[in-house]
Design a protein around this motif. Structure first.
Motif: not given
Length: 130
Positions: A84-85, A104-106, A112-121
């Protein structure tokens, strides 16, 4: 009679213009989410050599359920032999990590990793956020 016609045209034009602005905002917001998702997918594949993308999900709208705003949300699940690092280190130059909008988290599966990205529209006050 001419005055009545002008009034009616003006009366109908204003709501039509407002509707067109909202529709334009919806189109731009969804396009922005697509661009964000494609960029993140490309960055993951380019930065981490042994990556396999497992799933890609995206959403445009009020993703947090609080307030009246529109977000562009991307979730990408991928596998890698890196820790992860190491995954974070590879993506550090492109993304600012925080616990709410970019992380990013396991997952439950090793490697296996999950990447979450949230930005303002771009049109954050669009009707989709209400």
């Amino acid at each position: 009679m001419k005055t009545m016609k002008k009034f009616l045209i003006g009366f109908l034009a204003v709501p039509l213009l407002l509707i067109l602005i909202e529709v334009f905002g919806i189109i731009v917001n969804h396009a922005s989410t697509g661009i964000q998702t494609n960029r993140l997918k490309r960055d993951i594949v380019d930065s981490i050599p042994d990556t396999e993308i497992i799933s890609v999900e995206s959403q445009t709208g009020n993703t947090t359920g609080t307030g009246n705003h529109v977000d562009c949300l991307t979730l990408i699940t991928f596998s890698s032999e890196l820790s992860l690092s190491d995954v974070r280190d590879k993506l550090d130059g492109s993304y600012e990590w925080n616990d709410l909008n970019c992380y990013v988290e396991e997952t439950e599966k090793a490697g296996e990793y999950l990447f979450l990205l949230r930005k303002r529209a771009p049109f954050a006050d669009n009707i989709e956020g209400h």
